[in-house]
Design a protein around this motif. Structure first.
Motif, mmCIF file in Angstrom:
data_model
loop_
_atom_site.group_PDB
_atom_site.id
_atom_site.type_symbol
_atom_site.label_atom_id
_atom_site.label_comp_id
_atom_site.label_asym_id
_atom_site.label_seq_id
_atom_site.Cartn_x
_atom_site.Cartn_y
_atom_site.Cartn_z
ATOM 1 N N ILE A 124 39.938 -45.283 4.022
ATOM 2 C CA ILE A 124 40.851 -46.354 3.770
ATOM 3 C C ILE A 124 40.500 -46.487 1.922
ATOM 4 C CG2 ILE A 124 41.482 -48.719 3.853
ATOM 5 C CD1 ILE A 124 40.294 -48.511 6.713
ATOM 6 N N LEU A 125 41.484 -46.925 1.308
ATOM 7 C CA LEU A 125 41.013 -47.403 -0.162
ATOM 8 C C LEU A 125 41.951 -48.454 -0.436
ATOM 9 C CD1 LEU A 125 40.794 -44.085 -2.602
ATOM 10 C CD2 LEU A 125 39.051 -45.463 -1.676
ATOM 11 N N VAL A 126 41.126 -49.410 -1.157
ATOM 12 C CA VAL A 126 42.090 -50.835 -1.413
ATOM 13 C C VAL A 126 41.857 -50.787 -3.008
ATOM 14 C CG1 VAL A 126 41.367 -51.822 1.083
ATOM 15 C CG2 VAL A 126 40.060 -52.165 -1.189
ATOM 16 N N SER A 127 42.843 -51.696 -3.503
ATOM 17 C CA SER A 127 42.899 -51.904 -4.794
ATOM 18 C C SER A 127 41.780 -53.127 -5.121
ATOM 19 C CB SER A 127 44.036 -52.359 -5.313
ATOM 20 O OG SER A 127 44.324 -53.618 -4.751
ATOM 21 N N LYS A 128 41.635 -53.318 -6.549
ATOM 22 C CA LYS A 128 40.547 -53.945 -7.247
ATOM 23 C C LYS A 128 41.019 -55.574 -6.621
ATOM 24 C CE LYS A 128 37.895 -55.312 -11.099
ATOM 25 N NZ LYS A 128 37.668 -55.258 -12.611
ATOM 26 N N ARG A 129 42.129 -55.848 -6.665
ATOM 27 C CA ARG A 129 42.709 -57.095 -6.208
ATOM 28 C C ARG A 129 42.251 -57.358 -4.625
ATOM 29 N NH1 ARG A 129 48.768 -58.540 -8.532
ATOM 30 N NH2 ARG A 129 48.261 -58.418 -10.584
ATOM 31 N N SER A 136 33.869 -61.641 -0.097
ATOM 32 C CA SER A 136 32.952 -62.636 0.690
ATOM 33 C C SER A 136 33.181 -62.457 2.001
ATOM 34 C CB SER A 136 33.641 -63.766 0.252
ATOM 35 O OG SER A 136 33.498 -64.288 -1.076
ATOM 36 N N TYR A 137 33.860 -61.641 2.660
ATOM 37 C CA TYR A 137 34.036 -61.373 4.014
ATOM 38 C C TYR A 137 33.754 -59.949 4.751
ATOM 39 C CZ TYR A 137 36.438 -65.533 2.447
ATOM 40 O OH TYR A 137 36.979 -66.729 1.630
ATOM 41 N N ILE A 138 34.091 -59.014 3.691
ATOM 42 C CA ILE A 138 33.994 -57.561 4.167
ATOM 43 C C ILE A 138 33.205 -56.806 3.135
ATOM 44 C CG2 ILE A 138 35.416 -55.499 4.361
ATOM 45 C CD1 ILE A 138 37.636 -57.433 5.074
ATOM 46 N N ARG A 139 32.283 -56.099 3.748
ATOM 47 C CA ARG A 139 31.543 -55.274 3.061
ATOM 48 C C ARG A 139 32.074 -54.045 2.402
ATOM 49 N NH1 ARG A 139 27.249 -52.074 3.723
ATOM 50 N NH2 ARG A 139 27.629 -51.885 6.121
ATOM 51 N N PHE A 140 32.275 -53.617 1.126
ATOM 52 C CA PHE A 140 33.063 -52.532 0.319
ATOM 53 C C PHE A 140 31.972 -51.365 -0.298
ATOM 54 C CE2 PHE A 140 36.123 -55.926 0.532
ATOM 55 C CZ PHE A 140 37.216 -55.195 1.082
ATOM 56 N N GLU A 141 32.544 -50.293 -0.392
ATOM 57 C CA GLU A 141 31.751 -49.263 -1.038
ATOM 58 C C GLU A 141 32.777 -48.843 -2.211
ATOM 59 O OE1 GLU A 141 29.008 -45.674 0.038
ATOM 60 O OE2 GLU A 141 31.331 -45.341 0.481
ATOM 61 N N LYS A 142 32.285 -48.890 -3.516
ATOM 62 C CA LYS A 142 33.118 -48.577 -4.766
ATOM 63 C C LYS A 142 33.153 -47.104 -4.611
ATOM 64 C CE LYS A 142 33.879 -49.622 -9.438
ATOM 65 N NZ LYS A 142 33.273 -50.370 -10.821
ATOM 66 N N SER A 143 34.424 -46.574 -4.727
ATOM 67 C CA SER A 143 34.707 -45.230 -4.930
ATOM 68 C C SER A 143 34.699 -44.728 -6.402
ATOM 69 C CB SER A 143 35.986 -44.789 -4.522
ATOM 70 O OG SER A 143 37.157 -45.171 -5.206
ATOM 71 N N GLU A 144 34.832 -43.354 -6.544
ATOM 72 C CA GLU A 144 34.739 -43.322 -8.110
ATOM 73 C C GLU A 144 36.174 -43.534 -8.519
ATOM 74 O OE1 GLU A 144 34.383 -39.041 -8.381
ATOM 75 O OE2 GLU A 144 32.351 -39.092 -7.559
ATOM 76 N N LYS A 145 36.191 -43.874 -9.910
ATOM 77 C CA LYS A 145 37.677 -44.110 -10.842
ATOM 78 C C LYS A 145 38.599 -42.955 -10.270
ATOM 79 C CE LYS A 145 35.875 -47.332 -14.255
ATOM 80 N NZ LYS A 145 36.577 -48.366 -13.933
ATOM 81 N N ALA A 159 36.319 -48.716 -0.554
ATOM 82 C CA ALA A 159 36.483 -48.608 0.719
ATOM 83 C C ALA A 159 35.750 -49.487 1.712
ATOM 84 C CB ALA A 159 35.793 -47.067 0.883
ATOM 85 N N PRO A 160 36.459 -50.069 2.397
ATOM 86 C CA PRO A 160 35.965 -51.213 3.167
ATOM 87 C C PRO A 160 35.128 -50.511 4.345
ATOM 88 C CG PRO A 160 38.009 -50.710 3.939
ATOM 89 C CD PRO A 160 38.045 -50.060 2.644
ATOM 90 N N LEU A 161 33.818 -51.351 4.651
ATOM 91 C CA LEU A 161 33.034 -50.775 5.633
ATOM 92 C C LEU A 161 32.855 -51.528 6.840
ATOM 93 C CD1 LEU A 161 30.080 -49.986 3.131
ATOM 94 C CD2 LEU A 161 31.718 -48.321 3.788
ATOM 95 N N ASP A 162 32.679 -52.740 6.757
ATOM 96 C CA ASP A 162 32.548 -53.522 7.938
ATOM 97 C C ASP A 162 32.649 -54.994 7.657
ATOM 98 O OD1 ASP A 162 29.926 -54.186 7.272
ATOM 99 O OD2 ASP A 162 29.024 -52.596 8.347
ATOM 100 N N ARG A 163 32.633 -55.919 8.614
ATOM 101 C CA ARG A 163 32.469 -57.214 8.502
ATOM 102 C C ARG A 163 31.429 -57.860 7.938
ATOM 103 N NH1 ARG A 163 36.472 -60.562 11.123
ATOM 104 N NH2 ARG A 163 35.444 -62.076 10.234
ATOM 105 N N ILE A 164 31.316 -58.914 7.207
ATOM 106 C CA ILE A 164 29.886 -59.594 6.577
ATOM 107 C C ILE A 164 29.591 -60.410 7.870
ATOM 108 C CG2 ILE A 164 28.658 -61.021 4.941
ATOM 109 C CD1 ILE A 164 30.570 -59.940 2.933
ATOM 110 N N VAL A 165 28.442 -60.590 8.324
ATOM 111 C CA VAL A 165 27.867 -61.257 9.320
ATOM 112 C C VAL A 165 27.055 -62.246 8.787
ATOM 113 C CG1 VAL A 165 26.572 -61.515 11.687
ATOM 114 C CG2 VAL A 165 27.966 -59.330 11.101
#
Length: 208
Positions: A124-129, A136-145, A159-165
Motif C-alpha cells: 500500500i502507498l498513500v499520499s502525503k495528505r 496520529s493514529y497509524i504508524r507509517f514508513e516513508k518510501s523513497e520519493k 506505507a501504513p504499518l499498523d494502528r498506534i496503541v
C-alpha cells in the motif's frame, strides 16, 4: 489485481473478493464506486468523505486499505497493490437522465491510481495528505520519493504499518488511537432512535 478472464475458478474467487472488499469499505464508512476489468486486470475504486460526514476520511481510507490488504492475502490473491490519496474531486452524475453514470473525477483519483502502480506487490502507498491526517493514529514508513506520470517533481509516499496503541499510565490498559467506529456519521441518528424506542417501551409516546 491481475486476473485471467478465462479462468472460471478465479472469476468465482473475484466475486467473493468483491463482496469482501465491499463489506470492508462500507464498514469503514466508504462507498464502492466501481469494480472494473481491463487489459491491466481488475480495479476496485472506493470513495470516502463524499457520502458521509465522518470526522477523518483519510484515517477511514487508510484503515480500509489495510483491512483490504489482509482480506486479499486470506483469499490467497498475492498479485495486488493499493493506492490512497485525498483531496477535492468532482463526485456526481454525468450524462442524460436515463443513462447517467456516477463518476469521481479529479487529480487525486489519478494520483491514487499512480500510487497503486508504484506500490510494491501486496503493498500500500498513500499520499502525503493522507499521511499528515492519519499519522496520529497509524504508524507509517516513508518510501523513497517516487516519480509519477503527469507530475514533474518527485513525490513523497508512505506505507501504513499498523494502528498506534495508546497506553493508559494509570491502569496500563491499551486501546487503539482514535477507536474505529462503524458508520460514525450515523451515531447521532442511532442515539436518537435508541432513545425513542426506550421511551415507547416505557409508555411515553415519541415522534422521531
Amino acid at each position: 489485481i491481475n486476473i485471467d478472464a478465462m479462468d472460471a475458478v478465479l472469476l468465482r474467487k473475484m466475486n467473493s473478493t468483491f463482496i469482501s472488499l465491499s463489506r470492508i469499505t462500507h464498514s469503514c464508512d466508504g462507498a464502492v464506486k466501481e469494480m472494473s476489468f481491463d487489459d491491466k486486470g481488475c480495479v476496485i475504486i472506493s470513495v470516502f468523505g463524499a457520502h458521509s460526514h465522518g470526522s477523518n476520511p483519510c484515517f477511514d481510507a487508510t484503515m480500509c486499505a489495510m483491512r483490504m490488504q489482509d482480506a486479499l492475502r486470506k483469499l490467497e490473491l498475492d498479485n495486488f497493490s493499493i493506492g490512497v490519496s485525498f483531496g477535492e474531486c468532482f463526485c456526481g452524475e454525468v450524462g442524460p437522465e436515463r443513462r447517467a453514470d456516477y463518476v469521481v473525477i479529479g487529480t487525486e483519483v489519478t494520483l491514487a491510481a499512480r500510487l497503486m502502480g508504484k506500490a510494491p506487490r501486496e503493498g500500500i502507498l498513500v499520499s502525503k495528505r493522507i499521511f499528515m491526517n492519519s499519522k496520529s493514529y497509524i504508524r507509517f514508513e516513508k518510501s523513497e520519493k517516487i516519480k509519477v506520470k503527469g507530475i514533474e517533481e518527485l513525490l513523497d509516499a508512505y506505507a501504513p504499518l499498523d494502528r498506534i496503541v495508546q497506553i493508559n499510565a494509570l491502569d496500563d490498559t491499551r486501546r487503539d488511537a482514535q477507536p474505529f467506529v462503524l458508520i460514525p456519521s450515523r451515531q447521532i441518528d442511532m442515539k436518537t432512535l435508541t432513545s425513542g424506542v426506550e421511551d415507547v417501551l416505557q409508555g411515553r409516546p415519541k415522534t422521531l
